[in-house]
Design a protein around this motif. Structure first.
Motif, PDB file in Angstrom:
ATOM      1  N   THR A  63     -37.841   7.631 -48.060  1.00 54.13           N
ATOM      2  CA  THR A  63     -38.791   8.444 -48.814  1.00 54.13           C
ATOM      3  C   THR A  63     -38.151   9.755 -49.243  1.00 54.13           C
ATOM      4  O   THR A  63     -37.116  10.162 -48.708  1.00 54.13           O
ATOM      5  CB  THR A  63     -40.031   8.751 -47.956  1.00 54.13           C
ATOM      6  OG1 THR A  63     -39.602   9.332 -46.706  1.00 54.13           O
ATOM      7  CG2 THR A  63     -40.838   7.496 -47.676  1.00 54.13           C
ATOM      8  N   VAL A  64     -38.796  10.411 -50.199  1.00 52.79           N
ATOM      9  CA  VAL A  64     -38.354  11.731 -50.664  1.00 52.79           C
ATOM     10  C   VAL A  64     -39.531  12.693 -50.548  1.00 52.79           C
ATOM     11  O   VAL A  64     -40.677  12.311 -50.801  1.00 52.79           O
ATOM     12  CB  VAL A  64     -37.835  11.679 -52.109  1.00 52.79           C
ATOM     13  CG1 VAL A  64     -36.556  10.887 -52.194  1.00 52.79           C
ATOM     14  CG2 VAL A  64     -38.875  11.083 -53.049  1.00 52.79           C
ATOM     15  N   PRO A  65     -39.276  13.946 -50.161  1.00 54.83           N
ATOM     16  CA  PRO A  65     -40.371  14.908 -49.980  1.00 54.83           C
ATOM     17  C   PRO A  65     -41.018  15.293 -51.299  1.00 54.83           C
ATOM     18  O   PRO A  65     -40.351  15.431 -52.325  1.00 54.83           O
ATOM     19  CB  PRO A  65     -39.675  16.112 -49.325  1.00 54.83           C
ATOM     20  CG  PRO A  65     -38.238  15.979 -49.710  1.00 54.83           C
ATOM     21  CD  PRO A  65     -37.965  14.514 -49.806  1.00 54.83           C
ATOM     22  N   ASN A  66     -42.336  15.452 -51.263  1.00 51.40           N
ATOM     23  CA  ASN A  66     -43.093  15.843 -52.450  1.00 51.40           C
ATOM     24  C   ASN A  66     -43.111  17.373 -52.565  1.00 51.40           C
ATOM     25  O   ASN A  66     -44.086  18.033 -52.184  1.00 51.40           O
ATOM     26  CB  ASN A  66     -44.520  15.293 -52.373  1.00 51.40           C
ATOM     27  CG  ASN A  66     -44.562  13.787 -52.362  1.00 51.40           C
ATOM     28  OD1 ASN A  66     -43.837  13.127 -53.098  1.00 51.40           O
ATOM     29  ND2 ASN A  66     -45.403  13.215 -51.519  1.00 51.40           N
ATOM     30  N   THR A  67     -42.024  17.914 -53.071  1.00 53.03           N
ATOM     31  CA  THR A  67     -41.891  19.373 -53.162  1.00 53.03           C
ATOM     32  C   THR A  67     -41.634  19.840 -54.587  1.00 53.03           C
ATOM     33  O   THR A  67     -41.276  20.998 -54.794  1.00 53.03           O
ATOM     34  CB  THR A  67     -40.740  19.863 -52.260  1.00 53.03           C
ATOM     35  OG1 THR A  67     -39.541  19.121 -52.580  1.00 53.03           O
ATOM     36  CG2 THR A  67     -41.065  19.671 -50.796  1.00 53.03           C
ATOM     37  N   ASN A  68     -41.810  18.962 -55.567  1.00 48.38           N
ATOM     38  CA  ASN A  68     -41.485  19.344 -56.942  1.00 48.38           C
ATOM     39  C   ASN A  68     -42.351  20.485 -57.457  1.00 48.38           C
ATOM     40  O   ASN A  68     -41.950  21.202 -58.382  1.00 48.38           O
ATOM     41  CB  ASN A  68     -41.625  18.133 -57.873  1.00 48.38           C
ATOM     42  CG  ASN A  68     -43.013  17.524 -57.831  1.00 48.38           C
ATOM     43  OD1 ASN A  68     -43.537  17.241 -56.754  1.00 48.38           O
ATOM     44  ND2 ASN A  68     -43.629  17.325 -58.966  1.00 48.38           N
ATOM     45  N   PHE A  69     -43.521  20.700 -56.872  1.00 49.92           N
ATOM     46  CA  PHE A  69     -44.441  21.721 -57.375  1.00 49.92           C
ATOM     47  C   PHE A  69     -44.207  23.110 -56.768  1.00 49.92           C
ATOM     48  O   PHE A  69     -44.828  24.087 -57.208  1.00 49.92           O
ATOM     49  CB  PHE A  69     -45.894  21.303 -57.111  1.00 49.92           C
ATOM     50  CG  PHE A  69     -46.222  21.130 -55.653  1.00 49.92           C
ATOM     51  CD1 PHE A  69     -46.677  22.193 -54.898  1.00 49.92           C
ATOM     52  CD2 PHE A  69     -46.051  19.902 -55.032  1.00 49.92           C
ATOM     53  CE1 PHE A  69     -46.982  22.032 -53.555  1.00 49.92           C
ATOM     54  CE2 PHE A  69     -46.343  19.726 -53.688  1.00 49.92           C
ATOM     55  CZ  PHE A  69     -46.805  20.801 -52.951  1.00 49.92           C
ATOM     56  N   VAL A  70     -43.359  23.202 -55.751  1.00 50.68           N
ATOM     57  CA  VAL A  70     -43.166  24.516 -55.122  1.00 50.68           C
ATOM     58  C   VAL A  70     -42.167  25.364 -55.890  1.00 50.68           C
ATOM     59  O   VAL A  70     -42.036  26.569 -55.647  1.00 50.68           O
ATOM     60  CB  VAL A  70     -42.722  24.388 -53.647  1.00 50.68           C
ATOM     61  CG1 VAL A  70     -43.730  23.573 -52.858  1.00 50.68           C
ATOM     62  CG2 VAL A  70     -41.338  23.778 -53.528  1.00 50.68           C
ATOM     63  N   GLY A  71     -41.454  24.714 -56.840  1.00 49.80           N
ATOM     64  CA  GLY A  71     -40.531  25.469 -57.691  1.00 49.80           C
ATOM     65  C   GLY A  71     -39.515  26.254 -56.896  1.00 49.80           C
ATOM     66  O   GLY A  71     -38.877  25.746 -55.986  1.00 49.80           O
ATOM     67  N   GLU A  72     -39.387  27.513 -57.226  1.00 54.93           N
ATOM     68  CA  GLU A  72     -38.428  28.380 -56.542  1.00 54.93           C
ATOM     69  C   GLU A  72     -39.104  29.228 -55.493  1.00 54.93           C
ATOM     70  O   GLU A  72     -38.502  30.140 -54.938  1.00 54.93           O
ATOM     71  CB  GLU A  72     -37.754  29.279 -57.574  1.00 54.93           C
ATOM     72  CG  GLU A  72     -37.195  28.489 -58.728  1.00 54.93           C
ATOM     73  CD  GLU A  72     -35.721  28.685 -58.910  1.00 54.93           C
ATOM     74  OE1 GLU A  72     -35.217  29.700 -58.463  1.00 54.93           O
ATOM     75  OE2 GLU A  72     -35.098  27.795 -59.487  1.00 54.93           O
ATOM     76  N   LEU A  73     -40.375  28.950 -55.219  1.00 56.72           N
ATOM     77  CA  LEU A  73     -41.123  29.804 -54.296  1.00 56.72           C
ATOM     78  C   LEU A  73     -40.684  29.650 -52.854  1.00 56.72           C
ATOM     79  O   LEU A  73     -40.509  30.636 -52.134  1.00 56.72           O
ATOM     80  CB  LEU A  73     -42.619  29.500 -54.418  1.00 56.72           C
ATOM     81  CG  LEU A  73     -43.554  30.375 -53.569  1.00 56.72           C
ATOM     82  CD1 LEU A  73     -43.459  31.835 -53.998  1.00 56.72           C
ATOM     83  CD2 LEU A  73     -44.996  29.881 -53.668  1.00 56.72           C
ATOM     84  N   LEU A  74     -40.474  28.416 -52.410  1.00 52.49           N
ATOM     85  CA  LEU A  74     -40.176  28.154 -51.004  1.00 52.49           C
ATOM     86  C   LEU A  74     -38.738  27.691 -50.817  1.00 52.49           C
ATOM     87  O   LEU A  74     -38.173  27.011 -51.669  1.00 52.49           O
ATOM     88  CB  LEU A  74     -41.121  27.093 -50.442  1.00 52.49           C
ATOM     89  CG  LEU A  74     -42.619  27.385 -50.548  1.00 52.49           C
ATOM     90  CD1 LEU A  74     -43.424  26.248 -49.940  1.00 52.49           C
ATOM     91  CD2 LEU A  74     -42.968  28.709 -49.881  1.00 52.49           C
ATOM     92  N   GLU A  75     -38.171  28.043 -49.682  1.00 55.07           N
ATOM     93  CA  GLU A  75     -36.810  27.619 -49.357  1.00 55.07           C
ATOM     94  C   GLU A  75     -36.818  26.170 -48.876  1.00 55.07           C
ATOM     95  O   GLU A  75     -37.605  25.790 -48.006  1.00 55.07           O
ATOM     96  CB  GLU A  75     -36.219  28.521 -48.270  1.00 55.07           C
ATOM     97  CG  GLU A  75     -34.794  28.158 -47.889  1.00 55.07           C
ATOM     98  CD  GLU A  75     -34.251  29.018 -46.766  1.00 55.07           C
ATOM     99  OE1 GLU A  75     -33.174  28.665 -46.233  1.00 55.07           O
ATOM    100  OE2 GLU A  75     -34.894  30.018 -46.418  1.00 55.07           O
ATOM    101  N   LEU A  76     -35.935  25.368 -49.441  1.00 61.69           N
ATOM    102  CA  LEU A  76     -35.806  23.962 -49.078  1.00 61.69           C
ATOM    103  C   LEU A  76     -34.470  23.734 -48.385  1.00 61.69           C
ATOM    104  O   LEU A  76     -33.522  24.503 -48.558  1.00 61.69           O
ATOM    105  CB  LEU A  76     -35.902  23.070 -50.318  1.00 61.69           C
ATOM    106  CG  LEU A  76     -37.101  23.273 -51.242  1.00 61.69           C
ATOM    107  CD1 LEU A  76     -37.014  22.319 -52.427  1.00 61.69           C
ATOM    108  CD2 LEU A  76     -38.417  23.081 -50.502  1.00 61.69           C
ATOM    109  N   ASN A  77     -34.376  22.634 -47.613  1.00 58.05           N
ATOM    110  CA  ASN A  77     -33.091  22.279 -47.007  1.00 58.05           C
ATOM    111  C   ASN A  77     -32.341  21.311 -47.923  1.00 58.05           C
ATOM    112  O   ASN A  77     -32.769  21.031 -49.042  1.00 58.05           O
ATOM    113  CB  ASN A  77     -33.280  21.705 -45.595  1.00 58.05           C
ATOM    114  CG  ASN A  77     -34.032  20.368 -45.600  1.00 58.05           C
ATOM    115  OD1 ASN A  77     -34.271  19.755 -46.635  1.00 58.05           O
ATOM    116  ND2 ASN A  77     -34.403  19.908 -44.420  1.00 58.05           N
TER     117      ASN A  77
END
Length: 304
Positions: free
Chosen positions: A235-249
């Protein structure tokens, strides 16, 4: 203006909603699919309190609990999360905008695509990402499962009871838990194909076959005449909507501390979408509770 917006309706989001409501927070629960991946689970054997329960039954128990509280719910896809004037704003695919003082992201993960020719065109016409949902449609047919992890072998376990022949196709040796391997390894209608990659999926109106290529140096191709292809490669995380707001790994997951806080004060995250190492229903539920308590604590400390 809500006290809290929870993005995601899986075990993390639903648990967070209960904890937030019990703290008397005005809460909006919004998500694209009610129940998340929990709704797809054929059987759950490791949720404390139940020796065995189906995913649908467990979701029903969650739903009954949430329904006891005044939580507003909206089934919609969130396409953007932003911070504006000290508050947070979400925008849905339908154009609606909602604001809140805190946010919990519990949007979970989605099936990883194989990106093989024919996959997109035949999705829903023989190509599936959910054996729990679609296995009954392939009674007495030949099907293939692509993958070698827990999700792939769990799908195979569902299918060997329904399909005529099940082929498990994997690049490397199986990596599933031994307890799951034991359930399928001796099935008489299962064929194990290790060391093969998928070249393409064939068919016009429906799937008629899958073309494989061996990885043993010969690169020899072979065709399996199957009517179904179940893609279970993670699976892949559903983070496309957080844009540049949150830090991702590096995996695209939201980085969280032990209290579920993110890189942005006031935004918390829980469940499979985060950097926590274990992706389990019970873990997601616990993380949802922590995130709601964290949001409550933040609101107490930042009265506005």
């Amino acid at each position: 203006m809500y006290d809290l917006i929870i993005i995601g309706m899986g075990p993390a989001g639903l648990t967070a909603a209960v904890y937030a409501a019990r703290k008397k927070l005005s809460t909006l629960l919004v998500g694209k699919h009610y129940g998340g991946q929990m709704a797809w689970a054929s059987g759950v054997e490791n949720y404390i309190g139940f020796q065995y329960i189906t995913g649908a039954e467990l979701l029903s128990r969650f739903e009954e609990h949430v329904a006891r509280y005044p939580v507003e719910r909206l089934e919609a896809e969130v396409i953007k999360l932003s911070r504006e004037n000290g508050h947070f704003s979400i925008r849905t695919a339908g154009g609606d905008v909602f604001q809140s003082r805190t946010v919990i992201v519990g949007s979970g993960k989605s099936p990883r695509r194989l990106n093989a020719p024919g996959e997109k065109e035949l999705t829903g016409r023989g190509v599936s990402y959910c054996a729990v949902c679609d296995a009954p449609l392939f009674a007495d047919m030949d099907v293939s499962v692509v993958g070698g992890g827990n999700s792939a072998l769990t799908a195979a376990y569902d299918l060997i009871k329904i399909a005529r022949r099940v082929y498990i196709i994997s690049l490397e040796e199986w990596t599933a838990d031994p307890v799951i391997i034991d359930k399928v390894k001796n099935a008489t209608n299962l064929t194990r194909l290790v060391g093969y990659e998928t070249v393409r999926i064939e068919g016009s109106e429906r799937v008629t076959g899958i073309i494989l290529r061996s990885l043993d140096g010969r690169k020899k191709e072979m065709k399996l005449d199957v009517q179904g292809v179940f893609i279970e490669i993670g699976t892949v995380p559903n983070t496309n909507f957080v844009g540049e707001l949150l830090e991702l790994n590096e995996k695209g997951e939201i980085r969280v501390d032990c209290d579920c806080s993110t890189s942005v004060p006031g935004v918390y995250a829980a469940g499979d979408v985060t950097s926590i190492p274990e992706k389990q229903i019970i873990v997601a539920a616990g993380e949802g509770a922590k995130a709601a308590l964290g949001a409550y604590r933040y609101l107490l400390e930042h009265k506005q």
